[in-house]
Design a protein around this motif. Structure first.
Motif, PDB file in Angstrom:
ATOM      1  N   VAL A   1      42.624  42.569  34.023  1.00 33.72           N
ATOM      2  CA  VAL A   1      42.379  41.436  34.911  1.00 33.72           C
ATOM      3  C   VAL A   1      40.880  41.146  34.976  1.00 33.72           C
TER       4      VAL A   1
ATOM      5  N   GLN B   1      37.321  39.349  36.326  1.00 32.52           N
ATOM      6  CA  GLN B   1      36.747  39.086  37.638  1.00 32.52           C
ATOM      7  C   GLN B   1      37.017  37.654  38.098  1.00 32.52           C
TER       8      GLN B   1
ATOM      9  N   TRP C   1      40.547  37.655  39.517  1.00 33.99           N
ATOM     10  CA  TRP C   1      40.554  38.366  40.793  1.00 33.99           C
ATOM     11  C   TRP C   1      39.906  37.515  41.888  1.00 33.99           C
TER      12      TRP C   1
ATOM     13  N   THR D   1      42.062  34.611  43.024  1.00 34.98           N
ATOM     14  CA  THR D   1      43.272  35.076  43.714  1.00 34.98           C
ATOM     15  C   THR D   1      42.949  35.695  45.068  1.00 34.98           C
TER      16      THR D   1
ATOM     17  N   ASN E   1      34.931  39.348  44.917  1.00 34.54           N
ATOM     18  CA  ASN E   1      34.748  40.078  43.668  1.00 34.54           C
ATOM     19  C   ASN E   1      34.060  41.406  43.970  1.00 34.54           C
TER      20      ASN E   1
ATOM     21  N   VAL F   1      37.615  43.252  36.248  1.00 39.07           N
ATOM     22  CA  VAL F   1      37.300  43.660  37.614  1.00 39.07           C
ATOM     23  C   VAL F   1      37.304  45.186  37.646  1.00 39.07           C
TER      24      VAL F   1
ATOM     25  N   SER G   1      44.790  47.019  43.908  1.00 39.84           N
ATOM     26  CA  SER G   1      45.556  46.437  42.809  1.00 39.84           C
ATOM     27  C   SER G   1      46.896  45.910  43.298  1.00 39.84           C
TER      28      SER G   1
ATOM     29  N   PHE H   1      46.445  42.713  45.221  1.00 39.44           N
ATOM     30  CA  PHE H   1      46.258  41.613  44.265  1.00 39.44           C
ATOM     31  C   PHE H   1      47.597  41.181  43.673  1.00 39.44           C
TER      32      PHE H   1
ATOM     33  N   SER I   1      40.349  49.208  36.546  1.00 38.41           N
ATOM     34  CA  SER I   1      40.946  47.889  36.580  1.00 38.41           C
ATOM     35  C   SER I   1      42.452  48.047  36.462  1.00 38.41           C
TER      36      SER I   1
END
Length: 212
Positions: free
Chosen positions: A33, A35, A38, A41, A45, A56, A64, A67, A204
């Motif tokens: 994923v 940055q 991320w 969403t 950051n 990320v 995680s 997210f 990540s």
């Protein structure tokens, strides 16, 4: 076949070679994923090495999942989740049986993998690189080795065991459990090539989309 043969250089004693059957197809995101994804969403950051195209990092397993939950609210038809460790290894190997998906120890170079540059010594002086900086494996998946550690859904097990496994799912985490270790795979920019030393960074995540 998950794990490694006993004669493989750099292996640990918990990497018992055993057969795993993956019963359901899945799609694995071609990169970790970014940055940028991320940020759009989650609205923030947390990464130390800032760049939209870099993965990320410094995100926990709980981060995680937060997210993933938000992404599934936005795109409910995807059913995004973390990969099980067996799925991760299957995808990383891409049909190969060598220690790395591009070959053996002698084939490892800094042109292929973002790692410490040393077989058995970590080095935190480097940094992450943009996704798709290094060659992909035979199935089109990038940076499965190095760059950032990647979370899996499984909780940590001391031994994989040599038993044949008919389902790729490992042991899931109970929401009530505290202090449970989670599986990370792949290594990072600071990692040794034999992955015996974890660097002082968290990983990540890789998105897996299960097919219904």
């Amino acid at each position: 076949m998950m794990g490694s043969p006993e004669a493989e250089e750099g292996r640990d004693s918990d990497e018992d070679l055993h057969k795993v059957t993956i019963n359901q197809g899945f799609w694995l995101a071609e990169t970790t994923v970014t940055q940028a994804l991320w940020q759009i969403t989650m609205g923030e950051n947390p990464s130390h090495f800032k760049s939209d195209k870099r993965p990320v990092e410094t995100v926990s397993w709980e981060d995680s999942h937060a997210f993933i939950d938000k992404l599934n609210q936005i795109h409910s038809d995807l059913s995004v989740r973390l990969p099980w460790e067996a799925e991760w290894e299957y995808a990383c190997r891409a049909g190969t049986k060598t220690p790395f998906n591009f070959g053996d120890k002698q084939d490892l170079t800094l042109e292929k993998v973002n790692y410490s540059g040393k077989w058995d010594d970590s080095d935190i002086k480097g940094e992450t690189k943009d996704v798709k900086t290094y060659p992909c494996n035979a199935w089109g998946l990038y940076e499965m080795h190095g760059n950032v550690w990647e979370w899996c859904e499984d909780t940590w097990r001391d031994l994989l065991s040599k038993d044949v496994i008919s389902n790729s799912k490992g042991v899931a985490r109970d929401d009530q459990e505290a202090g449970v270790l989670q599986v990370v795979r792949g290594g990072s920019w600071a990692s040794t090539a034999d992955l015996r030393v974890l660097p002082p960074v968290t990983s990540s995540l890789v998105m897996t989309v299960a097919l219904s």
